[in-house]
Design a protein around this motif. Structure first.
Motif, PDB file in Angstrom:
ATOM      1  N   LYS A 104       0.861  -1.186   0.000  1.00  0.00           N
ATOM      2  CA  LYS A 104       0.000   0.000   0.000  1.00  0.00           C
ATOM      3  C   LYS A 104       0.892   1.228   0.000  1.00  0.00           C
ATOM      4  N   ASP A 105       1.125   1.781  -1.198  1.00  0.00           N
ATOM      5  CA  ASP A 105       2.017   2.933  -1.323  1.00  0.00           C
ATOM      6  C   ASP A 105       1.380   4.206  -0.772  1.00  0.00           C
ATOM      7  N   ILE A 106       0.066   4.271  -0.811  1.00  0.00           N
ATOM      8  CA  ILE A 106      -0.663   5.424  -0.278  1.00  0.00           C
ATOM      9  C   ILE A 106      -1.806   4.924   0.586  1.00  0.00           C
ATOM     10  N   ASN A 107      -1.926   5.470   1.798  1.00  0.00           N
ATOM     11  CA  ASN A 107      -3.063   5.213   2.679  1.00  0.00           C
ATOM     12  C   ASN A 107      -3.709   6.551   2.976  1.00  0.00           C
ATOM     13  N   ILE A 162      -4.092  16.700   5.908  1.00  0.00           N
ATOM     14  CA  ILE A 162      -3.703  15.332   5.561  1.00  0.00           C
ATOM     15  C   ILE A 162      -2.441  14.979   6.339  1.00  0.00           C
ATOM     16  N   ASP A 163      -2.389  13.759   6.893  1.00  0.00           N
ATOM     17  CA  ASP A 163      -1.259  13.356   7.733  1.00  0.00           C
ATOM     18  C   ASP A 163       0.004  13.126   6.919  1.00  0.00           C
ATOM     19  N   GLU A 164      -0.157  12.538   5.735  1.00  0.00           N
ATOM     20  CA  GLU A 164       1.001  12.203   4.903  1.00  0.00           C
ATOM     21  C   GLU A 164       0.748  12.628   3.468  1.00  0.00           C
ATOM     22  N   GLU A 165       1.569  13.552   2.971  1.00  0.00           N
ATOM     23  CA  GLU A 165       1.375  14.037   1.603  1.00  0.00           C
ATOM     24  C   GLU A 165       1.860  12.997   0.594  1.00  0.00           C
ATOM     25  N   PHE A 166       1.360  13.114  -0.638  1.00  0.00           N
ATOM     26  CA  PHE A 166       1.766  12.206  -1.704  1.00  0.00           C
ATOM     27  C   PHE A 166       2.055  13.027  -2.954  1.00  0.00           C
ATOM     28  N   GLU A 167       2.808  12.437  -3.867  1.00  0.00           N
ATOM     29  CA  GLU A 167       3.194  13.142  -5.091  1.00  0.00           C
ATOM     30  C   GLU A 167       2.166  12.912  -6.194  1.00  0.00           C
ATOM     31  N   GLY A 168       2.054  13.882  -7.086  1.00  0.00           N
ATOM     32  CA  GLY A 168       1.185  13.745  -8.245  1.00  0.00           C
ATOM     33  C   GLY A 168      -0.288  13.814  -7.884  1.00  0.00           C
ATOM     34  N   ILE A 192      -3.642   2.561  -2.163  1.00  0.00           N
ATOM     35  CA  ILE A 192      -3.217   2.534  -3.570  1.00  0.00           C
ATOM     36  C   ILE A 192      -1.916   1.761  -3.719  1.00  0.00           C
ATOM     37  N   ASN A 193      -1.917   0.864  -4.688  1.00  0.00           N
ATOM     38  CA  ASN A 193      -0.712   0.153  -5.080  1.00  0.00           C
ATOM     39  C   ASN A 193      -0.256   0.715  -6.421  1.00  0.00           C
ATOM     40  N   ASN A 194       0.902   1.376  -6.433  1.00  0.00           N
ATOM     41  CA  ASN A 194       1.378   2.044  -7.643  1.00  0.00           C
ATOM     42  C   ASN A 194       1.833   1.068  -8.721  1.00  0.00           C
ATOM     43  N   GLU A 195       2.457  -0.035  -8.317  1.00  0.00           N
ATOM     44  CA  GLU A 195       3.041  -0.956  -9.297  1.00  0.00           C
ATOM     45  C   GLU A 195       1.973  -1.570 -10.202  1.00  0.00           C
ATOM     46  N   GLN A 196       0.866  -2.035  -9.605  1.00  0.00           N
ATOM     47  CA  GLN A 196      -0.188  -2.658 -10.391  1.00  0.00           C
ATOM     48  C   GLN A 196      -1.348  -1.715 -10.669  1.00  0.00           C
ATOM     49  N   GLN A 197      -1.209  -0.462 -10.226  1.00  0.00           N
ATOM     50  CA  GLN A 197      -2.226   0.556 -10.497  1.00  0.00           C
ATOM     51  C   GLN A 197      -3.610   0.119 -10.017  1.00  0.00           C
ATOM     52  N   ILE A 198      -3.682  -0.265  -8.746  1.00  0.00           N
ATOM     53  CA  ILE A 198      -4.934  -0.710  -8.140  1.00  0.00           C
ATOM     54  C   ILE A 198      -5.258   0.182  -6.955  1.00  0.00           C
ATOM     55  N   VAL A 199      -6.522   0.550  -6.831  1.00  0.00           N
ATOM     56  CA  VAL A 199      -6.967   1.357  -5.698  1.00  0.00           C
ATOM     57  C   VAL A 199      -8.057   0.605  -4.943  1.00  0.00           C
ATOM     58  N   LEU A 200      -8.018   0.699  -3.624  1.00  0.00           N
ATOM     59  CA  LEU A 200      -8.986   0.051  -2.749  1.00  0.00           C
ATOM     60  C   LEU A 200      -9.651   1.105  -1.875  1.00  0.00           C
ATOM     61  N   ILE A 201     -10.942   0.955  -1.656  1.00  0.00           N
ATOM     62  CA  ILE A 201     -11.615   1.698  -0.589  1.00  0.00           C
ATOM     63  C   ILE A 201     -12.016   0.677   0.462  1.00  0.00           C
ATOM     64  N   CYS A 202     -11.438   0.797   1.654  1.00  0.00           N
ATOM     65  CA  CYS A 202     -11.631  -0.185   2.716  1.00  0.00           C
ATOM     66  C   CYS A 202     -12.558   0.381   3.795  1.00  0.00           C
ATOM     67  N   ILE A 203     -13.545  -0.421   4.181  1.00  0.00           N
ATOM     68  CA  ILE A 203     -14.541   0.009   5.160  1.00  0.00           C
ATOM     69  C   ILE A 203     -14.732  -1.108   6.170  1.00  0.00           C
ATOM     70  N   GLU A 204     -14.622  -0.789   7.455  1.00  0.00           N
ATOM     71  CA  GLU A 204     -14.835  -1.773   8.509  1.00  0.00           C
ATOM     72  C   GLU A 204     -16.052  -1.387   9.341  1.00  0.00           C
TER      73      GLU A 204
END
Length: 220
Positions: A104-107, A162-168, A192-204
């Motif tokens: 998970k490159d971005i949370n 935002i706690d952690e900034e991201f690029e782009g 977000i996983n950058n390598e496989q270009q997949i995004v997840l929305i996780c809800i508990e």
């Protein structure tokens, strides 16, 4: 049955695991249960099954599962729902066990209030189906527009710190962001996983239930 997409319910380690397709996305759901054994249940029509189960008003529900039907009986209601033949079931189109292995490159945590801002901004032009997320000076911004189309109206909203900034930029279909807004959970996490270009929305949810929306082909 035309227009119906069969769904598999996999019971393993006292959890039900289910994957279905919602629009252009996959939805992976888990729910804690007490089960006598691990097995796979093939439902021809999940909507029909949900409607049948919703008729049960009893506090504790114990289902009898045979090779070709699910049965429930109490003093108030009885039902029998037939299952899809295992031999006719299609191979899995999506393997949720691989999600845990993804880096998970971005949370990015989001609240229901933030989602509401995005939905409100999207009404400026219902034809727009893109939300561009960016971090800037410790703030999270979302822009509703389509940068690939000239002279397109846009609305940019500040979603707060935002706690952690991201690029782009993170580019998501607005409908993908809107799906969780109707759920009772107050907080969500975009991963977000950058390598496989997949995004997840996780809800508990309370009680051990969880939903994960999976969007392949993410652009960044």
């Amino acid at each position: 049955m035309a227009g119906v997409d069969p769904v598999k319910l996999k019971i393993k380690d006292d959890k039900i695991h289910c994957v279905s397709k919602t629009g252009n996305f996959f939805l992976y759901a888990t729910c804690e249960v007490e089960a006598d054994e691990d097995r796979v249940i093939n439902l021809l029509d999940i909507d029909s099954f949900n409607k049948a189960i919703s008729c049960i008003q009893d506090g504790n529900v114990e289902l009898e599962i045979s090779d070709n039907y699910i049965r429930y009986a109490s003093a108030s209601v009885k039902l029998q729902h037939y299952l899809y033949d295992d031999a006719l079931a299609k191979p899995d189109r999506f393997d949720p066990s691989k999600l845990a292995a993804l880096s998970k490159d971005i949370n990015l945590p989001l609240s229901k209030e933030q989602l509401s801002k995005i939905i409100k901004a999207s009404t400026i032009n219902p034809a727009i189906n893109k939300a561009y997320f960016k971090s800037e000076h410790g703030q999270l911004w979302a822009t509703l527009t389509d940068k690939e189309v000239t002279n397109t109206n846009s609305m940019e909203v500040n979603l707060g710190e935002i706690d952690e900034e991201f690029e782009g930029e993170i580019i998501l279909p607005t409908e993908f962001v809107m799906y969780p807004a109707s759920l009772p959970s107050k907080e969500f996490t975009i991963q977000i996983n950058n390598e496989q270009q997949i995004v997840l929305i996780c809800i508990e949810f309370d009680g051990g239930s969880a939903l994960t929306y999976v969007c392949p082909g993410l652009k960044k």
